[in-house]
Scaffold this active site. Sequence first.
Site, short mmCIF file in Angstrom:
data_model
loop_
_atom_site.label_atom_id
_atom_site.label_comp_id
_atom_site.label_asym_id
_atom_site.label_seq_id
_atom_site.Cartn_x
_atom_site.Cartn_y
_atom_site.Cartn_z
N CYS A 92 10.78 2.06 -7.18
CA CYS A 92 10.41 1.15 -8.33
C CYS A 92 10.85 1.51 -9.54
O CYS A 92 10.97 0.32 -10.19
CB CYS A 92 8.74 0.91 -8.11
N GLU A 151 5.58 -3.53 -7.62
CA GLU A 151 6.68 -3.74 -8.90
C GLU A 151 7.55 -4.81 -8.46
O GLU A 151 8.20 -5.54 -8.94
CB GLU A 151 7.15 -2.46 -9.28
N ARG A 194 -12.65 -6.52 17.24
CA ARG A 194 -12.79 -7.68 17.87
C ARG A 194 -13.50 -8.80 17.08
O ARG A 194 -12.88 -10.08 17.32
CB ARG A 194 -13.36 -7.62 19.29
#
Length: 365
Positions: A94, A59, A217
């Site tokens: 938020c 948000e 990897r």
Amino acid sequence: MSGTQWSDFERTCMEQALKIAKQGEGQVSPNPLVGCVLARDGKIIAEGWHDHLGDLHAEQAAIADAEARGVVTQGATAFVTLEPCNHHGRTPPCTEALLWAGIKRVVIAAEDVNPTVRGGGIDYLKKAGIQVSQGLMEAEAREQMHSFMHWCESRQPIVLLKAALDCNGNVDSKSGPPARFTSAESLDEVHRLRKDCDAVLVGVNTVVRDNPELTVRRVELRSGKQPLRIVLDRTLRTPKSSTLVSDEHDTLILHCEGSGDGFECETILMPPLFSESEEGVDLVQLLDLLGDREIQNLLVEGGPDVWARFLTDELVDEAHIFHSKADLGEGLSSGISHTVLETAGLHLVEERDCGVDTLQIWNRN
Ligand code: AOF
Ligand code: ZN
């Protein structure tokens, strides 16, 4: 909310929020993937997502996007895939940011089941006079955050099992050194699986025989954070010279006897399980311990004893079985078969080629 009729535009907005949320993949754990779209007068005016742990929540990122482009947020509707948080965590709430930005309506896909934030966000917004609607594309949002949701509800990780079998269902040749027998594509897939998991687990026999690295990897590790490596080792037989102990990445050895003195990695003494196996650590206690460490996905890599224990206890949520056409001759049996997987409560959901191998994916639901 069941029975709510959503417009095509509302669906489009939430679809977009779910889509952009994916940009945080592999970087937000233990937080969930979250996306947010701001809309007004039938147009999307700003968007944001939770990009990595410690960064802005979705948000706040959407509001910052609007600000950066000089777009006015007053009177807009926010479409967010998760209930806005109402707590001071790594970022401020938020809910307050939405209020401050003058948002008049918030459409939420899924409620936040995190016990520390549950319900608080929706109540706060409603009390502040913001119109709240919930449940739009809830199933899709819960699916996207399923390991977070599972962890919030159980405080345990989801368990994935990975195994590579030859044409006879064996995993290793009894004679000769351990050798890779699956395709390069299968290996890439294994590294992708590891990348998506917070921890990778093996039994001590695998460490003694293969001296594996168990790191990511072959694929990009955007978070830069390697999964925690875990060894089940009842009597502490892990060689101090093994790669898992001596390299720079984190390893945790769980044992039931002896002292971990002299190991250059973390060792934890666990209560023993009455079992003859070298890996005799209580698995439910293990999952509790990992959940407390905010591990939401655990990849069980082997070998046969460890697979058997997780399968027999019906603790596996998803199994990725790589079938090679190679014949290792008289080998070590994986103990994995259709019957074993089905008995463990799993069923086959997908089968696809991985180079010359076939990958089968089995799920609990
Ligand atoms: C939101 N928007 O984009 C996310 C939320 O420690 P913090 O501050 O990062 O907060 C983590 C918790 O906030 C997380 O466990 C989950 O409940 C919620 N995540 N909430 O409003 C977001 N990622
Ligand atoms: Zn938040």
